[in-house]
Design a protein around this motif. Structure first.
Motif: not given
Length: 317
Positions: A186, A280, A284-286
């Motif tokens: 992240k 991804k 979401s940025s993860r």
């Protein structure tokens, strides 16, 4: 007149000569006569009022017709009397004409069918000319039958913790021998490793009650995607065909999609994953990097990986 004699006891004599007879015969005869006279008077009055029974019935049927016409006039005040009878006649005539026309066309169709069976020429019975053009393929526009599972029967069998699962594992699902892992990041921040080799499938989503790998971002669906291991065939270097267990990802029709190496994948379709692929979900940025236990070693260990795949094949067989 001399007074009536009395008996010694002082009472009148009980002789039946001096009294009127008390027999009930006369009273019954009188009642019967009165009843017959009453019936006779009623019949005479009825005959006078209705000269004949046929006329009486005719009057009753006329009353019913007048009452029906009166009710129809109340429902349709603009309709003139007598129009209903003409409409009935017209309807009967139309029905007869339609029946005659239907019989005529049925007879022509029957003759046309017999001619087609004998000659094989497409002829139009209504226009009366033959059409030698080839028939267009009507099956192209028809929708082909689908024998795939609709999911309606899975509500009773594919329920986990009171929630209906949208996904069901395929028959080639297997638990892998190789120990695969997901390394989440992240914003360049390293998160705990996820070990994903203990099951044949892992459900990813926002529904923590059923998700094996929870994703808490609001852009993700409750049942977003599935990480699935499948036993598939592959071709060896010597040309022989073998089988091995490989990881796949499938999107369950999520709203914001699943991305494999920054490319959005199509829903309801399996995509094979390889080592160092990046996943991804939604916005979401993860990022999730796929590796296994021997990924940190040199490339010289690829032969050992092939040996492990052969062991998996032998164990599955």
């Amino acid at each position: 007149r001399s007074p009536k004699r009395k008996s010694k006891s002082g009472r009148r004599s009980r002789s039946p000569r001096g009294r009127r007879s008390r027999s009930p015969h006369h009273a019954a005869v009188k009642v019967k006569q009165e009843r017959d006279d009453h019936c006779r008077r009623v019949n005479e009055e009825r005959k006078q009022r209705y000269p004949s029974e046929q006329e009486h019935r005719r009057e009753r049927s006329g009353d019913r017709d007048r009452h029906r016409d009166h009710s129809d006039r109340r429902k349709n005040p603009n309709e003139r009397p007598g129009v209903r009878g003409h409409e009935r006649e017209r309807d009967v005539q139309n029905i007869r004409e339609q029946q005659a026309e239907r019989e005529f066309y049925n007879e022509r169709r029957r003759e046309h069918r017999q001619n087609n069976e004998g000659s094989g020429v497409d002829q139009n019975p209504e226009l009366g000319h033959s059409d030698n053009k080839p028939k267009e393929k009507a099956s192209v526009n028809k929708e082909k039958p689908s024998f795939e599972l609709s999911g309606a029967l899975l509500e009773d069998t594919n329920t986990f913790r009171g929630v209906v699962i949208k996904y069901s594992e395929p028959p080639e699902a297997r638990i892998p021998k190789k120990r695969w892992r997901l390394y989440p990041f992240k914003n360049d921040e390293f998160l705990p490793v996820m070990y994903i080799h203990r099951q044949s499938a892992y459900l990813l989503g926002r529904h923590r009650r059923i998700a094996d790998i929870p994703i808490d971002h609001p852009s993700c669906s409750k049942q977003h995607a599935v990480f699935q291991y499948r036993l598939v065939e592959y071709t060896r270097a010597d040309g022989t065909v073998g089988r091995r267990v490989r990881p796949y990802i499938i999107d369950l029709g999520s709203g914001n999609g699943t991305f494999l190496n920054n490319q959005r994948i199509e829903p309801q379709r399996y995509y094979e994953l390889k080592e160092k692929d990046v996943l991804k979900f939604g916005f979401s940025s993860r990022e999730y990097v796929l590796l296994h236990e021997s990924s940190d070693k040199s490339e010289a260990n690829t032969k050992d990986d092939d040996d492990e795949e052969e062991k998996e094949e032998e164990s599955d067989s």
